[in-house]
Design an enzyme around this catalytic site. Structure first.
Site, PDB file in Angstrom:
ATOM      1  N   GLU A 241       0.826  -1.213   0.000  1.00 47.24           N
ATOM      2  CA  GLU A 241       0.000   0.000   0.000  1.00 47.24           C
ATOM      3  C   GLU A 241       0.855   1.255   0.000  1.00 47.24           C
ATOM      4  OE1 GLU A 241      -2.945   2.127   3.158  1.00 47.24           O
ATOM      5  OE2 GLU A 241      -3.573   0.134   2.481  1.00 47.24           O
ATOM      6  N   ARG A 267      -3.347  33.895 -17.247  1.00 44.84           N
ATOM      7  CA  ARG A 267      -3.718  34.968 -16.328  1.00 44.84           C
ATOM      8  C   ARG A 267      -2.762  36.145 -16.486  1.00 44.84           C
ATOM      9  NH1 ARG A 267      -7.461  37.386 -13.018  1.00 44.84           N
ATOM     10  NH2 ARG A 267      -6.630  37.932 -10.961  1.00 44.84           N
ATOM     11  N   GLN A 278       8.960  36.190 -11.530  1.00 43.94           N
ATOM     12  CA  GLN A 278       9.842  35.153 -11.007  1.00 43.94           C
ATOM     13  C   GLN A 278       9.224  34.425  -9.813  1.00 43.94           C
ATOM     14  OE1 GLN A 278      13.690  36.057  -8.862  1.00 43.94           O
ATOM     15  NE2 GLN A 278      14.557  35.232 -10.764  1.00 43.94           N
TER      16      GLN A 278
END
Length: 378
Positions: A241, A267, A278
């Site tokens: 798992e 955007r 940056q």
């Protein structure tokens, strides 16, 4: 070292990704058990419920690494991370121990589990026992040709829709770890009581509930392994798992990063793309760094497991890296999307809520760090 997936692996992952995208294009996460089972049927039709189960039982017979690659493709293409988690838990924490330690009667469940006709829930966690299996209070008392189970499990993934529970109970209270045994318990047995679905912050597509065993008589042939081997069986299932399940989150992070890159390129603020700032581009770079580093650790852990080398430290490093990267990247994604990320329109807030429990389930981050420290000679 070869870091390039083979043509067969690439083709398999592409096929799974395409099938998941098609089947789940209009999928809506639902807490309704009937709707949830329909989603499981779609996953089973793609072969996701039997990835690492033997071909003779209808599985694909994949090793740990190929199973992880398939789950990564599943997580990348499926919008419902709860479903991805539920299917992986069914496969790795339940079907794997049945595959490895089941008697003929228990192995008879595998065909249904591989086909998704039998959904499994991992019933280990109790109110006072999680990572510490020695603290479980559920008991299994020998009686006649079987065992009588009494006790309550506090968080069982898939419980409301499960047909079988892989559970752990104390058969000898004086033997410590050697006094715990494992069972595959069909839900149809008398004395199995399933509580209402638990309300959770995320992973809504994976229904969970408390499960109580009240004088539940389980035939001896549904014991997994020998009496007293439950702790070892649990650790074996946890290796699979912790190693493979988190590949689904690699897929989520890959999809999330792609969405963030598209967002910051589109955007605009102050007359230019926010990608040109940056502070934004470096956030994207760190998201990529976390994803790629976590992916390498997970692939290595699964490769070692596939070679029969259960490396506790490698698995703990992988689990910690993926879970912490998933949370950190989701927080970064929220910041990059701004107020839009806080709304349900883009799914970023859902991704964050689905990633938050990764540092808790399958052994908390603190437990993983303890394992890493111990395996480092401390």
């Amino acid at each position: 070292m070869d870091f390039d997936p083979s043509p067969v692996q690439r083709a398999r992952c592409a096929e799974i990704g395409a099938a998941v995208s098609e089947r789940f294009a209009d999928h809506v996460t639902s807490a309704d058990p009937e709707s949830a089972r329909l989603a499981w049927k779609d996953a089973a039709d793609i072969g996701l419920t039997g990835l690492c189960l033997p071909e003779e039982y209808g599985g694909a017979g994949l090793g740990a690494l190929d199973t992880a690659l398939a789950l990564e493709a599943f997580g990348r293409s499926c919008p419902d991370m709860g479903l991805v988690f539920g299917v992986a838990a069914h496969l790795l924490s339940c079907a794997v121990p049945v595959r490895e330690f089941g008697t003929e009667a228990a192995l008879g469940l595998l065909s249904g589990m591989a086909a998704g006709e039998l959904i499994a829930g991992n019933a280990m966690t109790e109110d006072e026992a999680g990572s510490d299996i020695s603290r479980i209070r559920t008991t299994a008392t020998r009686r006649g040709g079987g065992y009588v189970l009494d006790g309550e499990k506090s968080f069982v993934s898939n419980a409301p829709i499960a047909d079988v529970y892989v559970t752990y109970a104390v058969t000898d209270a004086s033997a410590g770890f050697l006094g715990v045994s494992a069972f595959a318990v069909p839900r149809e047995l008398s004395g199995v009581e399933v509580g209402p679905p638990l309300q959770k912050a995320g992973l809504q597509g994976c229904l969970a509930a408390r499960v109580r065993f009240d004088g539940c008589e389980v035939p001896a042939e549904f014991m997994l392994g020998e009496e007293g081997s439950g702790a070892a069986i649990f650790q074996h299932s946890m290796a699979w798992e912790r190693g493979c399940l988190f590949a689904g989150y690699l897929g989520l992070m890959e999809r999330q990063l792609e969405e963030c890159v598209n967002r910051v390129k589109q955007r605009r603020q102050f007359g230019r793309r926010i990608a040109d700032f940056q502070a934004v581009s470096h956030r994207i770079a760190r998201m990529r760094q976390r994803l790629e580093g976590a992916r390498l650790l997970l692939y290595r852990a699964c490769w070692l497991l596939e070679q029969g080398r259960t490396d506790v430290r490698a698995i703990a490093l992988s689990k910690t890296a993926v879970s912490e990267a998933a949370v950190a990247n989701s927080l970064d994604a929220m910041q990059l999307f701004g107020s839009a990320g806080y709304l349900a329109d883009h799914g970023i807030e859902q991704q964050l809520r689905d990633c938050l429990p990764t540092t808790i389930f399958s052994g908390t981050t603190e437990i993983q760090l303890e394992l890493i420290a111990r395996e480092s000679g401390l």
